[in-house]
Design an enzyme around this catalytic site. Structure first.
Site, mmCIF file in Angstrom:
data_model
loop_
_atom_site.group_PDB
_atom_site.id
_atom_site.type_symbol
_atom_site.label_atom_id
_atom_site.label_comp_id
_atom_site.label_asym_id
_atom_site.label_seq_id
_atom_site.Cartn_x
_atom_site.Cartn_y
_atom_site.Cartn_z
ATOM 1 N N GLU A 1 0.889 -1.157 0.000
ATOM 2 C CA GLU A 1 0.000 0.000 0.000
ATOM 3 C C GLU A 1 0.924 1.203 0.000
ATOM 4 O O GLU A 1 1.579 1.511 0.992
ATOM 5 C CB GLU A 1 -0.924 -0.032 1.221
ATOM 6 C CG GLU A 1 -2.077 0.952 1.101
ATOM 7 C CD GLU A 1 -1.772 2.267 1.777
ATOM 8 O OE1 GLU A 1 -1.377 3.209 1.054
ATOM 9 O OE2 GLU A 1 -1.920 2.363 3.001
ATOM 10 N N GLU A 41 3.847 13.246 -4.605
ATOM 11 C CA GLU A 41 3.119 13.158 -3.335
ATOM 12 C C GLU A 41 3.810 14.055 -2.318
ATOM 13 O O GLU A 41 4.950 13.803 -1.933
ATOM 14 C CB GLU A 41 3.079 11.716 -2.842
ATOM 15 C CG GLU A 41 2.231 11.526 -1.598
ATOM 16 C CD GLU A 41 2.168 10.082 -1.143
ATOM 17 O OE1 GLU A 41 1.091 9.652 -0.695
ATOM 18 O OE2 GLU A 41 3.194 9.387 -1.243
#
Length: 477
Positions: free
Chosen positions: A245, A378
């Site tokens: 993840e 990000e």
């Protein structure tokens, strides 16, 4: 000051093979608030050996035995909830309302969900004369991050134990206190020796040893895409299962309807939660280009209402987790300015009056194009980018134009239109109007990873599938 110098291996608190210490900093004060021992490959060997030995019996435990254990964990977790919250506040600088609320309570939610799933989960299925059996995969190495430390520990440990696996956990060395208290909960709840093991450490010392260990059957990792790639490389020679993840750059497509103002304000508030340190944060807001100025005004007003550093206020956000993270965010804010995005709220530097601590000004960029650095990378801080679109086809195209695919959002009053847009977003989860469901699958497309966590979907990552052919016929096939 906290001091955690032992690891939990085979049901005992044990000394490291070689004592090496790491200071832990409170990002709200920039002061050392504790220290931990950090492990080595030798410590991982001991933990994996204990988990391998315990797997023989734990893999054969009954559903009822595992349910009893999870219920005991729930009672002990709830008893220690205040201790968990204090740990999160110290290690992350999280305001107490955030620490005692979402940070701790997500751990409760995942446990309650795991109990409910286990009660009715089908581990066997007959298909003609073949019996299909879902069996625990084995010893699982779990590597968790610092941003939602208890959430990520919980959504890995609980399904692993529920399916009959044994585990070795490496909590983040940036935020290790909550992992330590969680392990104390494990010990108090009576988890059998070797079923759960915990070794503190960093990526090079423990993470690499765990992901490459030949006796580890599966590694579940949450963190950056860069680190996830290294985990996969380390795991490849032993062909172990890897669940990842990873990062995200989630689009939030705001529909052009009567709820526009509320949708923009809600998107800003959601972005600022946990100081923007969420892999699924709605960091790219897409609005009709003709309403960019209106969106910028609403976003500015909302961001300016976000209080920073006041732990008594439930609307406040705390610092980011480390100096390294603070410096990265400042670099990216500067990149956005250099590339021509309009800063309509916040900007570089600390908020006024906060000269100590890794506090970041809640920042909003307007008139962002999707090729800008702030729209591609990000940021992992309280920084929102607003991009414009001409029509929904372009909105979807921009939303999907990213290396990531963890999460997406659609905001608006027209539910049918929101549903249609949600189906077109290439992401593992799409939330309409910021709905939350911890039973929904959580995981990513593309460079956001593989596998799914949360609810019954988490169970599948920890199971192998076996077909016993001829089981029902009595005839050799």
């Amino acid at each position: 000051m906290r001091e955690y110098l032992k690891f939990y291996i085979d049901g005992q608190w044990v000394d490291p093979v070689e004592l090496r210490l790491l200071d832990v900093e409170n990002p709200a004060t920039e002061q050392v608030c504790g220290r931990i021992a950090i492990g080595s490959s030798a410590d991982v060997d001991r933990a994996v050996s204990a988990a391998r030995a315990a797997f023989v019996s734990w893999s054969q435990s009954t559903r009822e035995e595992r349910l009893d254990l999870l219920q005991a964990l729930l009672a002990e977790y709830q008893r220690r909830s205040a201790d968990l919250a204090h740990a999160v506040t110290e290690e992350m600088g999280a305001p107490p309302a955030l620490a005692a609320g979402p940070q701790v309570q997500m751990g409760v939610g995942h446990l309650v969900t795991a109990i409910d799933v286990l009660k009715n989960f089908s581990f066997e299925q007959s298909r003609g004369s073949t019996l299909v059996v879902k069996e625990p995969i084995g010893v699982c190495g779990l590597i968790t991050p610092w941003n939602w430390p208890l959430n990520q520990i919980a959504c890995k440990v609980y399904p692993a134990l529920a399916t009959g696996c044994t585990v070795v956990l490496k909590p983040s060395e940036v935020a290790p206190f909550s992992g330590q208290v969680f392990t104390e909960i494990i010990a108090a709840a009576g988890v059998p020796a070797g079923v759960y093991n915990m070794v503190h450490g960093d990526g090079p010392g423990v993470g690499v040893a765990l992901s490459s260990h030949p006796a580890v059957d599966m590694v579940s990792f949450t963190g950056s895409t860069r680190a996830g790639i290294e985990v996969a490389r380390n795991a490849a020679p032993t062909v172990k299962r890897v669940a990842q993840e990873l990062g995200g750059k989630s689009p939030n497509i705001v529909l052009d309807d009567e709820s526009f103002t509320a949708s923009v304000a809600g998107g800003v508030a959601s972005m600022m939660l946990n100081s923007g340190q969420s892999c699924n944060a709605p960091s790219r807001m897409l609005v009709p280009r003709a309403r960019m100025q209106e969106a910028a005004a609403v976003a500015t007003a909302t961001a300016e209402q976000v209080k920073v550093g006041n732990p008594a206020d439930r609307t406040a956000i705390g610092p980011v987790a480390s100096r390294a993270q603070f410096d990265k965010i400042q670099r990216l804010i500067q990149a956005g300015m250099d590339e021509g995005a309009d800063v309509v709220a916040g900007g570089p530097g600390r908020p006024d009056g906060l000269d100590v601590g890794y506090y970041v000004r809640p920042t909003v960029f307007a008139n962002v194009s999707n090729d800008m650095t702030v729209a591609r990378e990000e940021i992992f801080g309280p920084v929102l980018c607003i991009l414009g679109y001409e029509d929904l086809d372009e909105a979807v195209s921009i939303g999907n134009d990213t290396d990531y695919g963890l999460y997406g959002y659609v905001s608006g009053a027209d539910l049918e239109q929101a549903r249609a847009v949600a189906r077109r977003i290439r992401a593992g989860t799409v939330s309409i109007n910021h709905a939350i469901d911890i039973s929904a699958p959580f995981g990513g497309y593309k460079q956001s990873g593989n596998g799914r966590e949360w609810g019954e979907f988490a169970f599948h990552d920890f199971l192998e599938i076996k077909g016993i052919v001829g089981y029902g016929s009595g005839v050799d096939a």
